[in-house]
Design a protein around this motif. Sequence first.
Motif, PDB file in Angstrom:
ATOM      1  N   GLU A  63       0.876  -1.215   0.029  1.00 23.09           N
ATOM      2  CA  GLU A  63      -0.147   0.027   0.009  1.00 23.09           C
ATOM      3  C   GLU A  63       1.084   1.263  -0.242  1.00 23.09           C
ATOM      4  OE1 GLU A  63      -2.965  -0.364   2.991  1.00 23.09           O
ATOM      5  OE2 GLU A  63      -3.532  -2.031   2.662  1.00 23.09           O
ATOM      6  N   ALA A  64       1.958   1.509  -0.803  1.00 23.24           N
ATOM      7  CA  ALA A  64       2.722   2.549  -0.920  1.00 23.24           C
ATOM      8  C   ALA A  64       1.965   3.732  -1.382  1.00 23.24           C
ATOM      9  CB  ALA A  64       3.885   2.233  -2.107  1.00 23.24           C
ATOM     10  N   VAL A  65       2.353   4.913  -0.571  1.00 18.86           N
ATOM     11  CA  VAL A  65       1.641   6.152  -0.881  1.00 18.86           C
ATOM     12  C   VAL A  65       2.770   7.051  -0.828  1.00 18.86           C
ATOM     13  CG1 VAL A  65       0.046   7.870   0.069  1.00 18.86           C
ATOM     14  CG2 VAL A  65      -0.544   5.434   0.150  1.00 18.86           C
ATOM     15  N   LEU A  66       2.699   7.942  -1.676  1.00 17.15           N
ATOM     16  CA  LEU A  66       3.887   9.266  -1.892  1.00 17.15           C
ATOM     17  C   LEU A  66       3.047  10.627  -2.280  1.00 17.15           C
ATOM     18  CD1 LEU A  66       5.149   6.485  -3.365  1.00 17.15           C
ATOM     19  CD2 LEU A  66       6.861   7.791  -4.145  1.00 17.15           C
ATOM     20  N   ASP A  67       3.286  11.408  -1.203  1.00 16.46           N
ATOM     21  CA  ASP A  67       2.679  12.964  -1.015  1.00 16.46           C
ATOM     22  C   ASP A  67       3.832  13.726  -1.295  1.00 16.46           C
ATOM     23  OD1 ASP A  67       0.084  11.828  -0.746  1.00 16.46           O
ATOM     24  OD2 ASP A  67       0.048  12.250   1.352  1.00 16.46           O
ATOM     25  N   SER A  68       3.670  14.679  -2.233  1.00 11.45           N
ATOM     26  CA  SER A  68       4.578  15.708  -2.605  1.00 11.45           C
ATOM     27  C   SER A  68       4.318  16.849  -1.407  1.00 11.45           C
ATOM     28  CB  SER A  68       4.548  16.070  -3.832  1.00 11.45           C
ATOM     29  OG  SER A  68       4.465  15.042  -4.791  1.00 11.45           O
ATOM     30  N   ALA A  69       5.649  17.539  -1.247  1.00 10.77           N
ATOM     31  CA  ALA A  69       5.423  18.699  -0.348  1.00 10.77           C
ATOM     32  C   ALA A  69       4.601  19.708  -0.876  1.00 10.77           C
ATOM     33  CB  ALA A  69       6.546  19.280  -0.096  1.00 10.77           C
ATOM     34  N   PRO A  84      -2.238  22.586   7.789  1.00  8.31           N
ATOM     35  CA  PRO A  84      -0.928  22.986   7.991  1.00  8.31           C
ATOM     36  C   PRO A  84      -0.146  22.634   6.505  1.00  8.31           C
ATOM     37  CG  PRO A  84      -0.989  20.921   8.967  1.00  8.31           C
ATOM     38  CD  PRO A  84      -2.271  21.484   8.788  1.00  8.31           C
ATOM     39  N   PRO A  85       1.123  23.077   6.490  1.00 10.45           N
ATOM     40  CA  PRO A  85       1.758  22.812   5.271  1.00 10.45           C
ATOM     41  C   PRO A  85       2.265  21.328   5.230  1.00 10.45           C
ATOM     42  CG  PRO A  85       2.640  24.986   6.458  1.00 10.45           C
ATOM     43  CD  PRO A  85       1.596  24.413   7.290  1.00 10.45           C
ATOM     44  N   ARG A  86       2.132  20.870   4.191  1.00  6.25           N
ATOM     45  CA  ARG A  86       2.444  19.374   4.009  1.00  6.25           C
ATOM     46  C   ARG A  86       3.916  19.070   3.436  1.00  6.25           C
ATOM     47  NH1 ARG A  86      -1.210  16.892  -0.107  1.00  6.25           N
ATOM     48  NH2 ARG A  86       0.385  17.265  -1.491  1.00  6.25           N
ATOM     49  N   PRO A  87       4.819  18.182   4.445  1.00  3.90           N
ATOM     50  CA  PRO A  87       6.048  18.043   4.119  1.00  3.90           C
ATOM     51  C   PRO A  87       6.061  17.057   2.892  1.00  3.90           C
ATOM     52  CG  PRO A  87       5.506  17.134   6.224  1.00  3.90           C
ATOM     53  CD  PRO A  87       4.465  17.932   5.739  1.00  3.90           C
ATOM     54  N   VAL A  88       6.873  16.195   2.504  1.00  2.00           N
ATOM     55  CA  VAL A  88       7.065  15.175   1.700  1.00  2.00           C
ATOM     56  C   VAL A  88       6.871  13.874   2.757  1.00  2.00           C
ATOM     57  CG1 VAL A  88       8.699  13.820   0.126  1.00  2.00           C
ATOM     58  CG2 VAL A  88       8.781  16.196  -0.015  1.00  2.00           C
ATOM     59  N   TRP A 138      12.329  12.313   4.240  1.00  2.00           N
ATOM     60  CA  TRP A 138      13.641  11.473   4.149  1.00  2.00           C
ATOM     61  C   TRP A 138      14.404  11.582   2.590  1.00  2.00           C
ATOM     62  CZ3 TRP A 138      16.363   8.078   7.452  1.00  2.00           C
ATOM     63  CH2 TRP A 138      16.072   8.019   8.805  1.00  2.00           C
ATOM     64  N   PRO A 139      15.657  11.502   2.724  1.00  2.79           N
ATOM     65  CA  PRO A 139      16.314  11.467   1.467  1.00  2.79           C
ATOM     66  C   PRO A 139      15.900  10.209   0.443  1.00  2.79           C
ATOM     67  CG  PRO A 139      17.679  12.084   2.768  1.00  2.79           C
ATOM     68  CD  PRO A 139      16.695  11.400   3.927  1.00  2.79           C
ATOM     69  N   LEU A 187      15.229   5.792   1.333  1.00  3.25           N
ATOM     70  CA  LEU A 187      13.861   5.175   1.473  1.00  3.25           C
ATOM     71  C   LEU A 187      13.764   3.789   1.210  1.00  3.25           C
ATOM     72  CD1 LEU A 187      11.826   7.939  -0.125  1.00  3.25           C
ATOM     73  CD2 LEU A 187      11.753   7.328   2.272  1.00  3.25           C
ATOM     74  N   PRO A 188      12.853   2.913   1.466  1.00  2.00           N
ATOM     75  CA  PRO A 188      12.846   1.655   0.861  1.00  2.00           C
ATOM     76  C   PRO A 188      12.342   1.636  -0.453  1.00  2.00           C
ATOM     77  CG  PRO A 188      11.329   1.783   2.887  1.00  2.00           C
ATOM     78  CD  PRO A 188      12.069   3.419   2.723  1.00  2.00           C
ATOM     79  N   PRO A 189      12.810   0.660  -1.255  1.00  2.00           N
ATOM     80  CA  PRO A 189      12.722   0.661  -2.854  1.00  2.00           C
ATOM     81  C   PRO A 189      11.345   0.931  -2.983  1.00  2.00           C
ATOM     82  CG  PRO A 189      14.143  -1.312  -2.024  1.00  2.00           C
ATOM     83  CD  PRO A 189      13.612  -0.372  -0.777  1.00  2.00           C
ATOM     84  N   GLU A 190      10.237   0.695  -2.140  1.00  2.00           N
ATOM     85  CA  GLU A 190       8.646   0.604  -2.686  1.00  2.00           C
ATOM     86  C   GLU A 190       8.395   2.112  -2.818  1.00  2.00           C
ATOM     87  OE1 GLU A 190       9.159  -3.334  -0.593  1.00  2.00           O
ATOM     88  OE2 GLU A 190      10.063  -1.306  -0.487  1.00  2.00           O
ATOM     89  N   LEU A 191       9.103   2.885  -1.943  1.00  2.00           N
ATOM     90  CA  LEU A 191       8.921   4.311  -1.988  1.00  2.00           C
ATOM     91  C   LEU A 191       9.821   5.308  -2.485  1.00  2.00           C
ATOM     92  CD1 LEU A 191       8.125   4.444   1.943  1.00  2.00           C
ATOM     93  CD2 LEU A 191       6.255   4.214  -0.160  1.00  2.00           C
ATOM     94  N   ARG A 192      10.753   4.869  -3.431  1.00  2.00           N
ATOM     95  CA  ARG A 192      11.656   5.508  -4.176  1.00  2.00           C
ATOM     96  C   ARG A 192      10.979   6.250  -5.278  1.00  2.00           C
ATOM     97  NH1 ARG A 192      16.887   1.715  -3.445  1.00  2.00           N
ATOM     98  NH2 ARG A 192      16.956   1.939  -1.153  1.00  2.00           N
ATOM     99  N   GLU A 193      11.333   7.363  -5.574  1.00  2.00           N
ATOM    100  CA  GLU A 193      10.604   8.298  -6.574  1.00  2.00           C
ATOM    101  C   GLU A 193      10.651   7.584  -7.975  1.00  2.00           C
ATOM    102  OE1 GLU A 193       8.631  11.591  -7.360  1.00  2.00           O
ATOM    103  OE2 GLU A 193       9.647  11.267  -5.727  1.00  2.00           O
TER     104      GLU A 193
END
Length: 497
Positions: A107-113, A119-123, A469-470, A474-480
């Motif tokens: 269930e990988a989820v990626l939210d951009s900043a 409030p402001p959303r970080p990565v 996190w850089p 990150l775990p491979p599942e979450l890398r860009e």
Amino acid sequence: MTVVQGYNPRTGEPFGDPVPETTDDQVDALARAAAAAFPAWSGLPAAERADVLERLADALDGWAESLVAVADAETALGVPRLSGELKRTTNQLRLFAEVLREGSYVEAVLDSANPDTVPPRPVLRRLLRPLGPVAVFSASNFPFAFSVAGGDTASALAAGCPVVVKAHSAHPGTSRETARVVASVLPEGVFGIVYGTSAGVALVKHPAVKAVGFTGSTAGGRALFDLAQGRPDPIPFYGELGSVNPAVVLPGAAAARAEEVATGFAASLTLGVGQFCTNPGLLFAPESLVPALAAAVGGTTGGAMLNERMSDSYRSGTEELAASGLAKQVAAGSAPEEGFSAAPKLFEVPLEVFAENVEKLTEEHFGPAGVVVTYRDPAALPEVLRALPGTLTGTVHASDDEHELAGAVAAALAGVAGRLIFNGWPTGVAVAWGMHHGGPWPATTNPLHTSVGTTSIRRWLAPVTYQSWPDALLPPELREANPLGIPRRVDGVLGVH
């Protein structure tokens, strides 16, 4: 030294060498070994864990003939049934290998900043991670598919969790032989097995164990559930317990295909001597259908139950029901006289009496016993159905012109059942992506989860969010770049990106 002895249910005689009960020190050693193995097993790439699961499936298939022979002697379930069950078991392992390679289970989820939100959303990067060592309690009625190498074990191993199994006392020889095959394939510490009731208690209490899977009686499951919740660090306990699996036959279906419905019900009720968690123990039907139901059940033959305790409990429970004055026995099948045998039985009760005695008349009599609740007005059914205890399944039989009524009945059943069947019978639980094998208490301890199907892996995982996190850490599942090519939700959009 205390031992666990297997028995041949057909004769009641001991079978095989007794297995020593596991001591507390041995439980401790196995749990610690599982904890030590957890980092490497959970850190293994999913595709490599998939390869191991497939090798395990191949190994079990290779030992099929000898495993089935031992299981038949200990359970009396028959070679054809057990051969199919073992194939179901190995197919489960192969299905979870597919789940691992497909990848959406994390269930990988990626939210951009987004600095403009309040409030402001970080990565943010979120996925599911394995919990740690899992204790699995084997079921009596499925010596392969819900036992040592069954669904709980397969899903937990797939999740990245080492497993310590508590073998069921009804088939210690089958458990020992299956465990030998499993241990020959898996890395050291990833799998262990214990024997005896006290060993099971010690396993649930051990601090290295992070979750428990259980299939069995309501009383046993509740005791272990309370134990898991009473630890200094409470842990998830996923129990599949009792279920009466109500089925409703509407008037049109009863009139159009009385014999088909009756024979189908009798076959499902008595399948495996009634020792399936999905046997339809409760049937709502017009009074006109009772003669056909009685004839169908009366024409069936019972057989040996899994052990003497179950046979005695079935006999005393059905005798108590017959003497209660609430329901009358309308049919009885035949059964062998020797061994732990049980004969099918059918009872009848009017809807009005049932509605006033729901708790007493929905007690599960594990075995081939059914209660038919007769009604005059189908409009009265939904209110009664909503009062039923939680159950794994609910079934509706309807004719083509009864769909509106069937929908109303289904809406009532949906509040108490985890799976709804139309014009079929609940026995037979497909191992698939869309299966849900669960339900409200007392069917399970957590209706959110299933013990069959791909989403059963969700029980052994918990979410972790990585904030700012850089990418390289990150775990491979979450890398860009999505190096694994798995489905992910990126800024709210689901896809392979």
